[in-house]
Enzyme design. Structure first.
Site, PDB file in Angstrom:
ATOM      1  N   SER A 135      41.313  51.069  38.217  1.00 55.27           N
ATOM      2  CA  SER A 135      42.117  51.658  39.276  1.00 55.27           C
ATOM      3  C   SER A 135      42.839  52.880  38.713  1.00 55.27           C
ATOM      4  CB  SER A 135      43.126  50.614  39.768  1.00 55.27           C
ATOM      5  OG  SER A 135      44.010  51.166  40.717  1.00 55.27           O
ATOM      6  N   LYS A 161      38.220  53.260  41.200  1.00 56.63           N
ATOM      7  CA  LYS A 161      39.024  53.173  42.426  1.00 56.63           C
ATOM      8  C   LYS A 161      40.116  54.220  42.335  1.00 56.63           C
ATOM      9  CE  LYS A 161      42.606  49.855  43.689  1.00 56.63           C
ATOM     10  NZ  LYS A 161      42.893  48.439  43.999  1.00 56.63           N
ATOM     11  N   LEU A 162      40.193  55.061  43.364  1.00 56.74           N
ATOM     12  CA  LEU A 162      41.226  56.097  43.400  1.00 56.74           C
ATOM     13  C   LEU A 162      42.344  55.647  44.329  1.00 56.74           C
ATOM     14  CD1 LEU A 162      39.086  59.363  43.803  1.00 56.74           C
ATOM     15  CD2 LEU A 162      39.853  58.239  41.683  1.00 56.74           C
ATOM     16  N   LYS A 163      43.573  55.713  43.842  1.00 61.10           N
ATOM     17  CA  LYS A 163      44.719  55.495  44.715  1.00 61.10           C
ATOM     18  C   LYS A 163      44.861  56.742  45.588  1.00 61.10           C
ATOM     19  CE  LYS A 163      46.494  51.521  43.322  1.00 61.10           C
ATOM     20  NZ  LYS A 163      46.637  50.381  44.247  1.00 61.10           N
ATOM     21  N   ASP A 188      42.099  53.195  47.565  1.00 59.81           N
ATOM     22  CA  ASP A 188      43.129  52.213  47.932  1.00 59.81           C
ATOM     23  C   ASP A 188      44.379  52.954  48.392  1.00 59.81           C
ATOM     24  OD1 ASP A 188      44.864  50.102  48.214  1.00 59.81           O
ATOM     25  OD2 ASP A 188      44.803  49.459  46.108  1.00 59.81           O
ATOM     26  N   ASN A 190      47.194  51.396  49.820  1.00 60.10           N
ATOM     27  CA  ASN A 190      48.443  50.607  49.772  1.00 60.10           C
ATOM     28  C   ASN A 190      49.329  50.857  51.002  1.00 60.10           C
ATOM     29  OD1 ASN A 190      48.043  50.954  46.419  1.00 60.10           O
ATOM     30  ND2 ASN A 190      48.583  48.918  47.180  1.00 60.10           N
ATOM     31  N   GLU A 213      40.541  50.493  50.931  1.00 61.29           N
ATOM     32  CA  GLU A 213      41.372  49.297  50.799  1.00 61.29           C
ATOM     33  C   GLU A 213      42.734  49.517  51.462  1.00 61.29           C
ATOM     34  OE1 GLU A 213      41.634  48.289  46.667  1.00 61.29           O
ATOM     35  OE2 GLU A 213      43.256  46.844  46.939  1.00 61.29           O
ATOM     36  N   ASP A 238      43.716  43.997  51.307  1.00 58.75           N
ATOM     37  CA  ASP A 238      44.388  43.490  50.113  1.00 58.75           C
ATOM     38  C   ASP A 238      45.694  42.827  50.593  1.00 58.75           C
ATOM     39  OD1 ASP A 238      45.980  43.168  47.846  1.00 58.75           O
ATOM     40  OD2 ASP A 238      45.761  45.197  47.091  1.00 58.75           O
ATOM     41  N   LYS A 262      43.359  38.425  45.342  1.00 58.03           N
ATOM     42  CA  LYS A 262      44.338  38.376  44.253  1.00 58.03           C
ATOM     43  C   LYS A 262      44.985  37.003  44.305  1.00 58.03           C
ATOM     44  CE  LYS A 262      45.717  43.242  44.151  1.00 58.03           C
ATOM     45  NZ  LYS A 262      46.711  44.192  44.712  1.00 58.03           N
ATOM     46  N   GLY A 290      43.727  43.341  40.872  1.00 63.19           N
ATOM     47  CA  GLY A 290      44.536  43.267  39.659  1.00 63.19           C
ATOM     48  C   GLY A 290      45.980  43.603  39.957  1.00 63.19           C
TER      49      GLY A 290
HETATM   50  O1  SMG Z   1      45.597  45.506  37.363  1.00 62.64           O
HETATM   51  O2  SMG Z   1      44.039  46.996  37.358  1.00 62.64           O
HETATM   52  C1  SMG Z   1      45.090  46.545  37.776  1.00 62.64           C
HETATM   53  C2  SMG Z   1      45.815  47.291  38.888  1.00 62.64           C
HETATM   54  C3  SMG Z   1      44.961  47.442  40.088  1.00 62.64           C
HETATM   55  O3  SMG Z   1      45.535  49.133  41.657  1.00 62.64           O
HETATM   56  C4  SMG Z   1      45.715  47.999  41.292  1.00 62.64           C
HETATM   57  N1  SMG Z   1      46.562  47.150  41.927  1.00 62.64           N
HETATM   58  O4  SMG Z   1      47.046  47.484  45.446  1.00 62.64           O
HETATM   59  O5  SMG Z   1      45.355  46.845  44.347  1.00 62.64           O
HETATM   60  C5  SMG Z   1      46.513  47.263  44.363  1.00 62.64           C
HETATM   61  C6  SMG Z   1      47.299  47.526  43.104  1.00 62.64           C
HETATM   62  C7  SMG Z   1      48.599  46.762  43.126  1.00 62.64           C
HETATM   63  C8  SMG Z   1      49.506  47.079  42.001  1.00 62.64           C
HETATM   64  S1  SMG Z   1      50.048  48.725  42.036  1.00 62.64           S
HETATM   65  C9  SMG Z   1      51.468  48.853  41.068  1.00 62.64           C
HETATM   66 MG    MG Z   2      45.253  47.261  46.643  1.00 63.40          MG
END
Ligand code: SMG
Ligand code: MG
Length: 367
Positions: A135, A161-163, A188, A190, A213, A238, A262, A290
């Site tokens: 990520s 995976k790109l935020k 993703d 969020n 996501e 998610d 998760k 994760g």
């Molecule tokens: O553990 O590789 C990891 C992080 C993966 O991006 C990740 N998690 O929304 O999926 C999600 C985020 C939640 C934590 S962001 C601080």
């Molecule tokens: Mg996510």
């Protein structure tokens, strides 16, 4: 098995680099670890709640409070406890899934260590290694992003995976596609968008992403169902998926066609397995999310991701993705995969010196 007491350990681990998402930038990981002591053994649980209630309503100090005042006492009261009995014993408490999941994980680990059984086999894992995805946080510039992605691909990561967030979405995706060709790519958000952004999000369609996501608020199941009809990129949930029940509802409404599982978010590894089973029965692909886990949570996630329905690479990276020093022996990528631990219970344990170095506070909860 009788639980004697539980040690709560607040830890703080510096991140190797700031990790920016649509809800903020993290430079360190504060977390809560549980050492569950029984009359037969000890087990470790990891609570995935973050320091602040921004990803979800739970947060580290809140989870600690729920555990010390309500959840641990409910388990201490039981004459006999095993892993599968934890969720049932804690059912009277509403919510607090991450706190519950941590306690169940610790009890399961204790039970499996005593019985000499590995976590992976207990969950029903069928593979001995899992493919790794990474990520990638929001960056200050496209060149910085391309450098980061290049480095991860060089390390062997099989999926990127790109935020994303408004203002950092189409451009970074286009740039990564142009530079790295047909690499497995997903995004993703969020919860950073609303249904009013549907037309904008449709601009991602030409880039052949594996999935988008959680674009909308966690309660906006209907909005996600509308979006899924308006764009061709598969919608994955998610934050919205908090149980097998919410997973079934989301699938039934067409709110997603892929699920990020998760264990912390859904109340534990056993509920996570239920969601896996539900998705397998419905032909829905799943992958393991994760939460910047230490080696303890990472070991458990790898075990889960080795179940047959986890057909997409997870947010399962090597320890060095986030930490220069892990509290367990580090997980190191081998040809883009991580090996499933085979030892008893989680198959890993904290290294005392490393654990002590990151421990901020310790408290003992007993009858
Ligand atoms: O553990 O590789 C990891 C992080 C993966 O991006 C990740 N998690 O929304 O999926 C999600 C985020 C939640 C934590 S962001 C601080
Ligand atoms: Mg996510």
């Amino acid at each position: 098995m009788k639980i004697t007491g539980v040690e709560l350990r607040h830890i703080a681990m510096p991140l190797v680099a700031p990790f920016r998402t649509s809800f903020g930038t993290a430079t360190s990981r504060e977390a809560l670890l549980l050492r569950v002591v029984t009359d037969e053994s000890e087990g470790w649980g990891e609570c995935v709640a973050m320091a602040q209630p921004l990803y979800s309503s739970e947060y580290v100090d809140g989870a600690a409070d729920a555990l010390r005042r309500f959840l641990i006492p409910m388990i201490l009261n039981q004459p006999e406890v095993d892993g599968p009995g934890v969720a049932e014993a804690l059912a009277p408490v509403q919510g607090h899934r991450m706190a519950k999941a941590a306690l169940e994980m610790g009890v399961l680990d204790a039970e499996l260590r005593a019985a000499g059984r590995p976590f992976a086999r207990e969950l029903g894992a069928t593979r001995d290694r899992v493919p790794c995805g990474v990520s990638v946080g929001i960056m200050d510039s496209i060149p910085a992003l391309l450098d980061a992605v290049d480095d991860y691909l060089g390390q062997g990561y099989q999926r990127i995976k790109l935020k994303i967030e408004p203002g950092w979405d189409i451009m970074p995706v286009q740039a990564v596609r142009e530079r790295f060709g047909d690499v497995l790519l997903q995004v993703d958000a969020n919860t950073a968008y609303t249904l009013a952004d549907a037309r904008h999000l449709a601009k991602l369609d030409p880039f052949d992403l594996l999935l988008i996501e959680q674009p909308f608020d966690e309660l906006d199941i209907v909005g996600h169902a509308d979006l899924a009809r308006l764009i061709s990129t598969p919608v994955c949930l998610d934050e919205s998926i908090t149980s097998a029940q919410t997973a079934a509802a989301a699938l039934r409404l067409g709110a997603c066609s892929i699920i990020n599982i998760k264990p912390g978010r859904v109340g534990g590894y056993l509920e996570a397995r239920k969601i896996h089973d539900l998705c397998v029965a419905n032909g829905v692909p799943v992958w393991c999310g994760g939460m910047l886990e230490t080696g303890l949570g990472r070991a458990a996630n790898i075990a889960l991701a080795a179940l047959p329905g986890f057909v997409l690479p997870g947010d399962i990276s090597g320890s060095n993705r986030f930490y220069s020093t892990d509290i367990t022996a580090p997980f190191i990528l081998d040809d883009g995969y991580l090996r499933v631990p085979t030892g008893h219970g989680l198959g890993v344990e904290p290294i005392a010196d490393e654990l002590n170095a990151v421990t901020v506070a310790t408290e003992w909860v007993s009858a």
